[in-house]
Scaffold this motif. Structure first.
Motif, PDB file in Angstrom:
ATOM      1  N   GLU A   1     -39.763 -48.546  -2.946  1.00 57.25           N
ATOM      2  CA  GLU A   1     -40.678 -49.462  -3.627  1.00 57.25           C
ATOM      3  C   GLU A   1     -41.645 -50.098  -2.632  1.00 57.25           C
ATOM      4  O   GLU A   1     -42.824 -50.301  -2.930  1.00 57.25           O
ATOM      5  CB  GLU A   1     -39.880 -50.549  -4.355  1.00 57.25           C
ATOM      6  CG  GLU A   1     -40.732 -51.519  -5.167  1.00 57.25           C
ATOM      7  CD  GLU A   1     -41.555 -50.819  -6.225  1.00 57.25           C
ATOM      8  OE1 GLU A   1     -42.688 -51.292  -6.490  1.00 57.25           O
ATOM      9  OE2 GLU A   1     -41.099 -49.788  -6.780  1.00 57.25           O
ATOM     10  N   LEU A   2     -41.150 -50.398  -1.434  1.00 54.49           N
ATOM     11  CA  LEU A   2     -41.995 -50.976  -0.398  1.00 54.49           C
ATOM     12  C   LEU A   2     -43.094 -49.991   0.017  1.00 54.49           C
ATOM     13  O   LEU A   2     -44.254 -50.384   0.200  1.00 54.49           O
ATOM     14  CB  LEU A   2     -41.138 -51.348   0.821  1.00 54.49           C
ATOM     15  CG  LEU A   2     -41.882 -51.941   2.026  1.00 54.49           C
ATOM     16  CD1 LEU A   2     -42.600 -53.227   1.636  1.00 54.49           C
ATOM     17  CD2 LEU A   2     -40.906 -52.187   3.173  1.00 54.49           C
ATOM     18  N   ALA A   3     -42.734 -48.720   0.143  1.00 58.92           N
ATOM     19  CA  ALA A   3     -43.723 -47.702   0.508  1.00 58.92           C
ATOM     20  C   ALA A   3     -44.799 -47.593  -0.563  1.00 58.92           C
ATOM     21  O   ALA A   3     -46.005 -47.503  -0.248  1.00 58.92           O
ATOM     22  CB  ALA A   3     -43.035 -46.352   0.709  1.00 58.92           C
TER      23      ALA A   3
ATOM     24  N   ASP B   1     -44.166 -38.789  -2.334  1.00 60.90           N
ATOM     25  CA  ASP B   1     -45.187 -37.826  -2.742  1.00 60.90           C
ATOM     26  C   ASP B   1     -46.499 -38.587  -2.838  1.00 60.90           C
ATOM     27  O   ASP B   1     -46.788 -39.252  -3.824  1.00 60.90           O
ATOM     28  CB  ASP B   1     -44.820 -37.200  -4.088  1.00 60.90           C
ATOM     29  CG  ASP B   1     -45.762 -36.056  -4.472  1.00 60.90           C
ATOM     30  OD1 ASP B   1     -46.915 -36.062  -4.009  1.00 60.90           O
ATOM     31  OD2 ASP B   1     -45.333 -35.162  -5.225  1.00 60.90           O
ATOM     32  N   LEU B   2     -47.298 -38.492  -1.787  1.00 60.51           N
ATOM     33  CA  LEU B   2     -48.519 -39.287  -1.725  1.00 60.51           C
ATOM     34  C   LEU B   2     -49.506 -38.918  -2.835  1.00 60.51           C
ATOM     35  O   LEU B   2     -50.215 -39.789  -3.355  1.00 60.51           O
ATOM     36  CB  LEU B   2     -49.180 -39.112  -0.360  1.00 60.51           C
ATOM     37  CG  LEU B   2     -48.372 -39.605   0.849  1.00 60.51           C
ATOM     38  CD1 LEU B   2     -49.127 -39.315   2.136  1.00 60.51           C
ATOM     39  CD2 LEU B   2     -48.088 -41.091   0.732  1.00 60.51           C
ATOM     40  N   ILE B   3     -49.549 -37.635  -3.200  1.00 61.62           N
ATOM     41  CA  ILE B   3     -50.471 -37.202  -4.254  1.00 61.62           C
ATOM     42  C   ILE B   3     -50.088 -37.838  -5.592  1.00 61.62           C
ATOM     43  O   ILE B   3     -50.922 -38.420  -6.287  1.00 61.62           O
ATOM     44  CB  ILE B   3     -50.482 -35.666  -4.382  1.00 61.62           C
ATOM     45  CG1 ILE B   3     -50.899 -35.023  -3.052  1.00 61.62           C
ATOM     46  CG2 ILE B   3     -51.420 -35.248  -5.505  1.00 61.62           C
ATOM     47  CD1 ILE B   3     -52.282 -35.404  -2.586  1.00 61.62           C
TER      48      ILE B   3
ATOM     49  N   LEU C   1     -54.761 -48.409  -0.443  1.00 66.46           N
ATOM     50  CA  LEU C   1     -55.742 -47.612  -1.162  1.00 66.46           C
ATOM     51  C   LEU C   1     -56.747 -48.491  -1.892  1.00 66.46           C
ATOM     52  O   LEU C   1     -57.918 -48.137  -2.029  1.00 66.46           O
ATOM     53  CB  LEU C   1     -55.047 -46.676  -2.153  1.00 66.46           C
ATOM     54  CG  LEU C   1     -54.463 -45.385  -1.581  1.00 66.46           C
ATOM     55  CD1 LEU C   1     -53.834 -44.549  -2.679  1.00 66.46           C
ATOM     56  CD2 LEU C   1     -55.535 -44.585  -0.864  1.00 66.46           C
ATOM     57  N   GLU C   2     -56.298 -49.632  -2.361  1.00 71.51           N
ATOM     58  CA  GLU C   2     -57.217 -50.550  -3.030  1.00 71.51           C
ATOM     59  C   GLU C   2     -58.287 -51.041  -2.068  1.00 71.51           C
ATOM     60  O   GLU C   2     -59.434 -51.273  -2.459  1.00 71.51           O
ATOM     61  CB  GLU C   2     -56.444 -51.734  -3.623  1.00 71.51           C
ATOM     62  CG  GLU C   2     -55.671 -51.369  -4.882  1.00 71.51           C
ATOM     63  CD  GLU C   2     -54.876 -52.531  -5.431  1.00 71.51           C
ATOM     64  OE1 GLU C   2     -54.733 -53.545  -4.725  1.00 71.51           O
ATOM     65  OE2 GLU C   2     -54.397 -52.427  -6.574  1.00 71.51           O
ATOM     66  N   GLN C   3     -57.931 -51.193  -0.789  1.00 70.87           N
ATOM     67  CA  GLN C   3     -58.934 -51.571   0.200  1.00 70.87           C
ATOM     68  C   GLN C   3     -60.007 -50.486   0.312  1.00 70.87           C
ATOM     69  O   GLN C   3     -61.200 -50.780   0.382  1.00 70.87           O
ATOM     70  CB  GLN C   3     -58.286 -51.762   1.569  1.00 70.87           C
ATOM     71  CG  GLN C   3     -57.385 -52.971   1.699  1.00 70.87           C
ATOM     72  CD  GLN C   3     -56.845 -53.116   3.116  1.00 70.87           C
ATOM     73  OE1 GLN C   3     -57.473 -52.683   4.072  1.00 70.87           O
ATOM     74  NE2 GLN C   3     -55.675 -53.732   3.234  1.00 70.87           N
TER      75      GLN C   3
ATOM     76  N   THR D   1     -52.373 -43.685  10.383  1.00 68.23           N
ATOM     77  CA  THR D   1     -51.384 -44.707  10.755  1.00 68.23           C
ATOM     78  C   THR D   1     -50.584 -45.145   9.547  1.00 68.23           C
ATOM     79  O   THR D   1     -49.351 -45.260   9.602  1.00 68.23           O
ATOM     80  CB  THR D   1     -52.093 -45.928  11.382  1.00 68.23           C
ATOM     81  OG1 THR D   1     -52.835 -45.509  12.523  1.00 68.23           O
ATOM     82  CG2 THR D   1     -51.074 -46.973  11.812  1.00 68.23           C
ATOM     83  N   ILE D   2     -51.283 -45.399   8.439  1.00 71.17           N
ATOM     84  CA  ILE D   2     -50.601 -45.814   7.211  1.00 71.17           C
ATOM     85  C   ILE D   2     -49.671 -44.719   6.710  1.00 71.17           C
ATOM     86  O   ILE D   2     -48.529 -44.991   6.294  1.00 71.17           O
ATOM     87  CB  ILE D   2     -51.639 -46.183   6.119  1.00 71.17           C
ATOM     88  CG1 ILE D   2     -52.292 -47.527   6.450  1.00 71.17           C
ATOM     89  CG2 ILE D   2     -50.997 -46.240   4.748  1.00 71.17           C
ATOM     90  CD1 ILE D   2     -51.367 -48.717   6.346  1.00 71.17           C
ATOM     91  N   VAL D   3     -50.129 -43.478   6.758  1.00 70.80           N
ATOM     92  CA  VAL D   3     -49.290 -42.361   6.305  1.00 70.80           C
ATOM     93  C   VAL D   3     -48.025 -42.278   7.145  1.00 70.80           C
ATOM     94  O   VAL D   3     -46.920 -42.062   6.624  1.00 70.80           O
ATOM     95  CB  VAL D   3     -50.077 -41.036   6.361  1.00 70.80           C
ATOM     96  CG1 VAL D   3     -49.146 -39.852   6.162  1.00 70.80           C
ATOM     97  CG2 VAL D   3     -51.161 -41.023   5.297  1.00 70.80           C
TER      98      VAL D   3
END
Length: 542
Positions: free
Chosen positions: A257-259, A414-416, A267-269, A401-403
């Protein structure tokens, strides 16, 4: 000694000249047989020397190393790997000096502002160091103080960097591959912004407002009353590094959940604000007991300008609608292409590659054919002078870095899939504004049936490219003698340059005039040969 301007300039310039000569010597010896292993060893040796000098001299070399570590388009991989861990490992300055800066900036006695303050800094970096304190109001704060004389040190280092970049432009191949004047401006802009804490205050207030209505995220409060160019006062934030897994497990925080929360917040940034935290390493991202994510340290902030946003849209629509001239134009507008790039060749490479991926799955092709296709396309692009603008380099570094942090928190994320809802929100917003990505995709799929087979077209384009390369080689042969003259003149000028600084440093009057005269003669010769070479290349391009 290391804080004297003349000494710093001499050390930095000499190190750079030595690197240039070592690289040129290697290229001459390897003209007929390139030894990749020896080449890698040389680059690694140079990177180690650079890192040692950076840690010893502090100042710009440390910041420049951090900046260049984001520029894979400039430095080879082996060099980047050696300096990627170049962090601000500098000794702290004394509390007496820190106190003096505070009282000068505040025009008040420290005890009139602060009830108590740690005698030792909790963090020390090349630009400043941080103390924990309690204001008279009772608020726990972190006070960031700029290092004494750091602006003077950085100014001297920039003088050295300007000389180094001039030498690179005139006497190395980088002058044809990179816009060194623009790169110098990029580096100076990024680093000078970090020296002005008022700019960091402005950035911090922006992000404070941005996350004011976002549960689960926090940005420290700032105290503008006591913040200046040299001092930044902000709320003290309790918490652990976001990659401190033992702390996360101890507080029973759900890693998955933290991730997801971190991915959404960052992403909102990028997608909604246009302004993003450009240095989101684990030390600048804290996790609190209740799972709240804290963003701190906004000295380095990236911003996607409105004109760039329009160019990015042109890039996307150009690919979707197969308007590859628009794609090349958009890359040019985004400053990826240098003035002497061959836009026709780049457009062909993009068209071939995009169409190939659309019409034929590379996995269905013969392995050797697929490899050859990709190699030829890469050759088309690599022959062109292309650079990655600093604002996009910082974006790429920030994302990587974030990834890395996301996979540390949840190796199975799953980032996608997790990013789809945010991207869908963007699509919906664009549709409401009259821009319909879905309609463009329909037009795109309707067009691909009329496009010729890319493999048939590929042969013609490679033939054109090879003819272009043959013409280029003819010009290179004609300019070879000029290039050798430049190399010899460069060596003589370097020796004169070094002798000039030695005469100044040790006040050797008898050496001063000969070095100035010899340096002037070789400089005139270099300008003459460079002008002749430039005319030759301009004639070729007509």
């Amino acid at each position: 000694m290391k804080y004297q301007s003349l000494y710093r300039i001499s050390v930095i310039v000499w190190m750079s000249v030595k690197f240039f000569l070592q690289l040129e010597r290697f290229r001459r010896k390897s003209k007929h047989s390139w030894d990749q292993e020896r080449w890698q060893k040389l680059l690694k040796k140079q990177a180690k020397e650079y890192k040692e000098k950076a840690i010893r001299l502090e100042g710009l070399l440390v910041k420049l190393g951090q900046f260049l570590s984001t520029r894979a388009d400039i430095l080879p991989k082996v060099f980047l790997e050696e300096i990627e861990d170049l962090v601000d490992r500098v000794p702290s300055f004394s509390w007496e000096k820190a106190k003096q800066i505070l009282e000068e900036e505040w025009a008040a006695n420290v005890l009139d502002v602060i009830d108590n303050l740690s005698d030792r800094p909790i963090a020390s970096a090349s630009i400043g160091q941080v103390y924990r304190a309690t204001l008279k109001s009772g608020e726990e704060v972190a006070i960031k103080i700029r290092r004494p004389n750091i602006r003077k040190i950085i100014r001297a280092d920039f003088q050295a960097l300007r000389i180094v970049f001039w030498l690179m432009d005139k006497f190395t191949s980088y002058g044809k591959q990179l816009d060194l004047s623009r790169l110098y401006d990029e580096v100076r802009h990024v680093i000078e912004d970090e020296l002005d804490f008022k700019k960091e205050l402005k950035n911090g207030l922006h992000f404070k407002e941005r996350y004011s209505d976002s549960p689960g995220y926090r940005v420290p409060n700032y105290v503008p009353e006591w913040s200046t160019k040299k001092v930044l006062v902000m709320e003290w934030m309790e918490g652990a590094r976001i990659t401190n897994l033992s702390y996360i497990d101890e507080k029973a925080i759900d890693r998955r959940e933290l991730a997801r929360k971190l991915l959404k917040g960052y992403l909102e940034q990028l997608l909604q604000e246009g302004q993003f935290h450009a240095d989101p390493h684990s030390g600048n991202l804290l996790i609190q007991e209740d799972g709240t994510i804290v963003f701190i340290d906004f000295g380095m902030v990236g911003h996607i300008e409105a004109r760039d946003a329009l160019s990015i849209r042109k890039l996307i629509t150009g690919i979707v609608l197969s308007q590859y001239s628009d794609v090349t134009e958009a890359l040019d507008e985004l400053r990826f292409l240098l003035p002497n790039s061959d836009k026709r060749q780049i457009e062909k490479a993009i068209q071939t590659l995009v169409t190939l991926f659309i019409e034929q799955d590379l996995t269905m092709m013969d392995e050797d054919t697929a490899e050859q296709v990709l190699k030829e396309v890469q050759t088309l692009v690599n022959k062109q002078p292309i650079q990655l603008p600093s604002e996009f380099a910082f974006l790429g570094r920030a994302i990587s870095t974030i990834v890395g942090i996301l996979y540390t928190l949840d190796p199975e994320i799953d980032l996608i899939e997790e990013g789809k809802p945010i991207v869908q929100e963007w699509i919906n917003r664009e549709e409401s504004a009259g821009y319909d990505p879905k309609q463009l995709l329909k037009q795109f799929y309707a067009r691909i049936s009329s496009i010729e087979n890319p493999l048939d077209r590929l042969s013609d384009e490679f033939t054109d490219h090879r003819q272009w390369e043959e013409n280029l080689k003819k010009t290179e042969i004609r300019s070879k003698s000029m290039l050798w003259n430049k190399h010899y003149a460069f060596i003589l000028f370097s020796l004169s340059f070094i002798g000039y600084f030695i005469s100044l440093a040790f006040e050797i009057q008898s050496l001063f005039l000969p070095t100035v005269i010899s340096g002037g003669i070789t400089l005139l010769a270099l300008f003459t040969v460079s002008a002749m070479e430039k005319r030759l290349w301009l004639k070729k391009e007509k």
